[in-house]
Write a protein that holds these residues in place. Structure first.
Motif, PDB file in Angstrom:
ATOM      1  N   UNK A 131      -9.780  -3.629  21.233  1.00  0.00           N
ATOM      2  CA  UNK A 131      -9.871  -2.677  22.343  1.00  0.00           C
ATOM      3  C   UNK A 131     -11.244  -2.807  23.010  1.00  0.00           C
ATOM      4  N   UNK A 132     -11.294  -2.458  24.289  1.00  0.00           N
ATOM      5  CA  UNK A 132     -12.559  -2.532  25.007  1.00  0.00           C
ATOM      6  C   UNK A 132     -13.389  -1.276  24.763  1.00  0.00           C
ATOM      7  N   UNK A 133     -14.691  -1.493  24.652  1.00  0.00           N
ATOM      8  CA  UNK A 133     -15.614  -0.403  24.333  1.00  0.00           C
ATOM      9  C   UNK A 133     -15.522   0.738  25.347  1.00  0.00           C
ATOM     10  N   UNK A 134     -15.396   0.388  26.615  1.00  0.00           N
ATOM     11  CA  UNK A 134     -15.392   1.437  27.642  1.00  0.00           C
ATOM     12  C   UNK A 134     -14.097   2.250  27.660  1.00  0.00           C
ATOM     13  N   UNK A 135     -13.147   1.890  26.829  1.00  0.00           N
ATOM     14  CA  UNK A 135     -11.895   2.637  26.748  1.00  0.00           C
ATOM     15  C   UNK A 135     -11.843   3.550  25.528  1.00  0.00           C
ATOM     16  N   UNK A 136     -12.913   3.545  24.723  1.00  0.00           N
ATOM     17  CA  UNK A 136     -12.912   4.294  23.473  1.00  0.00           C
ATOM     18  C   UNK A 136     -13.445   5.714  23.653  1.00  0.00           C
ATOM     19  N   UNK A 137     -13.097   6.562  22.704  1.00  0.00           N
ATOM     20  CA  UNK A 137     -13.667   7.907  22.663  1.00  0.00           C
ATOM     21  C   UNK A 137     -15.110   7.819  22.185  1.00  0.00           C
ATOM     22  N   UNK A 138     -15.833   8.920  22.304  1.00  0.00           N
ATOM     23  CA  UNK A 138     -17.227   8.950  21.866  1.00  0.00           C
ATOM     24  C   UNK A 138     -17.368   8.637  20.394  1.00  0.00           C
ATOM     25  N   UNK A 139     -16.490   9.199  19.576  1.00  0.00           N
ATOM     26  CA  UNK A 139     -16.544   8.943  18.144  1.00  0.00           C
ATOM     27  C   UNK A 139     -16.240   7.503  17.804  1.00  0.00           C
ATOM     28  N   UNK A 140     -15.265   6.911  18.498  1.00  0.00           N
ATOM     29  CA  UNK A 140     -14.921   5.509  18.249  1.00  0.00           C
ATOM     30  C   UNK A 140     -16.060   4.587  18.667  1.00  0.00           C
ATOM     31  N   UNK A 141     -16.695   4.894  19.789  1.00  0.00           N
ATOM     32  CA  UNK A 141     -17.831   4.081  20.228  1.00  0.00           C
ATOM     33  C   UNK A 141     -18.958   4.111  19.198  1.00  0.00           C
ATOM     34  N   UNK A 142     -19.229   5.303  18.686  1.00  0.00           N
ATOM     35  CA  UNK A 142     -20.295   5.417  17.697  1.00  0.00           C
ATOM     36  C   UNK A 142     -19.983   4.591  16.455  1.00  0.00           C
ATOM     37  N   UNK A 143     -18.733   4.619  16.022  1.00  0.00           N
ATOM     38  CA  UNK A 143     -18.339   3.801  14.873  1.00  0.00           C
ATOM     39  C   UNK A 143     -18.515   2.315  15.176  1.00  0.00           C
ATOM     40  N   UNK A 144     -18.218   1.924  16.405  1.00  0.00           N
ATOM     41  CA  UNK A 144     -18.364   0.519  16.782  1.00  0.00           C
ATOM     42  C   UNK A 144     -19.839   0.097  16.738  1.00  0.00           C
ATOM     43  N   UNK A 145     -20.710   0.947  17.263  1.00  0.00           N
ATOM     44  CA  UNK A 145     -22.137   0.628  17.226  1.00  0.00           C
ATOM     45  C   UNK A 145     -22.658   0.636  15.789  1.00  0.00           C
ATOM     46  N   UNK A 146     -22.147   1.547  14.986  1.00  0.00           N
ATOM     47  CA  UNK A 146     -22.526   1.563  13.578  1.00  0.00           C
ATOM     48  C   UNK A 146     -22.088   0.259  12.896  1.00  0.00           C
ATOM     49  N   UNK A 147     -20.892  -0.210  13.243  1.00  0.00           N
ATOM     50  CA  UNK A 147     -20.391  -1.459  12.668  1.00  0.00           C
ATOM     51  C   UNK A 147     -21.279  -2.632  13.069  1.00  0.00           C
ATOM     52  N   UNK A 148     -21.795  -2.609  14.289  1.00  0.00           N
ATOM     53  CA  UNK A 148     -22.706  -3.661  14.735  1.00  0.00           C
ATOM     54  C   UNK A 148     -23.949  -3.687  13.850  1.00  0.00           C
ATOM     55  N   UNK A 149     -24.475  -2.502  13.524  1.00  0.00           N
ATOM     56  CA  UNK A 149     -25.644  -2.408  12.650  1.00  0.00           C
ATOM     57  C   UNK A 149     -25.294  -2.886  11.244  1.00  0.00           C
ATOM     58  N   UNK A 150     -24.116  -2.508  10.754  1.00  0.00           N
ATOM     59  CA  UNK A 150     -23.688  -2.937   9.423  1.00  0.00           C
ATOM     60  C   UNK A 150     -23.553  -4.463   9.383  1.00  0.00           C
ATOM     61  N   UNK A 151     -23.015  -5.044  10.441  1.00  0.00           N
ATOM     62  CA  UNK A 151     -22.862  -6.500  10.497  1.00  0.00           C
ATOM     63  C   UNK A 151     -24.215  -7.204  10.501  1.00  0.00           C
ATOM     64  N   UNK A 152     -25.221  -6.562  11.049  1.00  0.00           N
ATOM     65  CA  UNK A 152     -26.566  -7.147  11.068  1.00  0.00           C
ATOM     66  C   UNK A 152     -27.104  -7.301   9.647  1.00  0.00           C
ATOM     67  N   UNK A 153     -26.644  -6.421   8.760  1.00  0.00           N
ATOM     68  CA  UNK A 153     -26.884  -6.558   7.314  1.00  0.00           C
ATOM     69  C   UNK A 153     -28.374  -6.638   6.977  1.00  0.00           C
ATOM     70  N   UNK A 154     -29.146  -5.699   7.515  1.00  0.00           N
ATOM     71  CA  UNK A 154     -30.571  -5.624   7.196  1.00  0.00           C
ATOM     72  C   UNK A 154     -30.790  -4.673   6.028  1.00  0.00           C
TER      73      UNK A 154
END
Length: 252
Positions: A131-154
């Motif tokens: 799904x495209x980011x601009x089509x998500x709810x606020x909560x879904x977007x936050x989870x997506x950004x959190x996943x980006x941080x998790x993928x960075x694996x710092x």
């Protein structure tokens, strides 16, 4: 370990941070609390090198943060700011893949894709990964950004008021995710929070800032008491409101 030594920051005549000294325990959640203007977000930005301090030193694993090359620092430390504005037409998976940029730039390896898959599963985003980011709810977007941080694996994860604009359910979901990152993945998490309820339920340590100084720094149990909180916020506080047995079941 991240250490902050005698950090100061000033804008004109306004002193934002004044001789701040801190050490952030490995594998734990440390919440920064305090009134607006106490210096919480400024401190987080300095630690992550997004903002230059006027004095003092920040070290990451014993090395001055200013001496790190950008790519190397991004493999050690990640930050999620209050507002994230990506205007590109991106899917959730494409956004999460950005977390691997410090490692492979724009050419994802099999290992990178495994990290992305793991992050998407961890944040329960598999059903909307295309799904495209601009089509998500606020909560879904936050989870997506959190996943980006998790993928960075710092090893170190910094978050600046990640609960802003989230409802209770998504706020709890975010904090439970951070708790799992610390407990299961041994991540060191530093988070700016305004909601003392969430700080009291999910933090191992709390740093209370006031007028640009560290007023208190201790375990959560020692910070969440009426005397300390009234001193930090200059208001009367009933600590029974933060008792785990008396809050709503959302926190459990």
């Amino acid at each position: 370990m991240i250490e902050v030594k005698n950090i100061s920051k000033q804008y004109g005549r306004k002193i934002v941070l004044d001789g701040v000294d801190l050490q952030f325990p490995i594998g734990k959640i440390t919440s920064l609390i305090g009134s607006n203007g106490a210096g919480k977000s400024t401190l987080l930005s300095i630690v992550s090198r997004l903002l230059a301090q006027d004095g003092g030193v920040v070290t990451v694993d014993g090395k001055n943060v200013s001496d790190y090359k950008n790519k190397v620092l991004a493999q050690r430390l990640s930050i999620l700011k209050q507002s994230n504005h990506i205007r590109l037409k991106l899917t959730v998976r494409e956004l999460v893949s950005f977390g691997r940029f410090p490692y492979s730039q724009d050419k994802l390896t099999d290992e990178d894709n495994e990290k992305v898959d793991r992050a998407i599963r961890f944040l329960d985003l598999k059903d909307i990964e295309n799904a495209y980011i601009d089509e998500l709810s606020g909560g879904q977007k936050q989870r997506a950004y959190m996943a980006m941080v998790v993928a960075q694996d710092t090893e170190y994860v910094l978050l600046d008021e990640p609960l802003n604009n989230l409802d209770m359910r998504h706020s709890v979901q975010t904090m439970k995710t951070l708790r799992r990152l610390a407990d299961e993945w041994n991540k060191t998490i530093i988070i700016v929070l305004h909601d003392i309820n969430f700080a009291s339920h999910y933090s191992d340590y709390i740093v209370a800032l006031k007028d640009g100084k560290v007023k208190y720094c201790d375990t959560t149990d020692n910070i969440i008491n009426e005397k300390v909180l009234e001193d930090v916020f200059d208001i009367a506080i009933n600590v029974s409101e933060f008792n785990q047995k008396k809050v709503c079941n959302y926190f459990m």
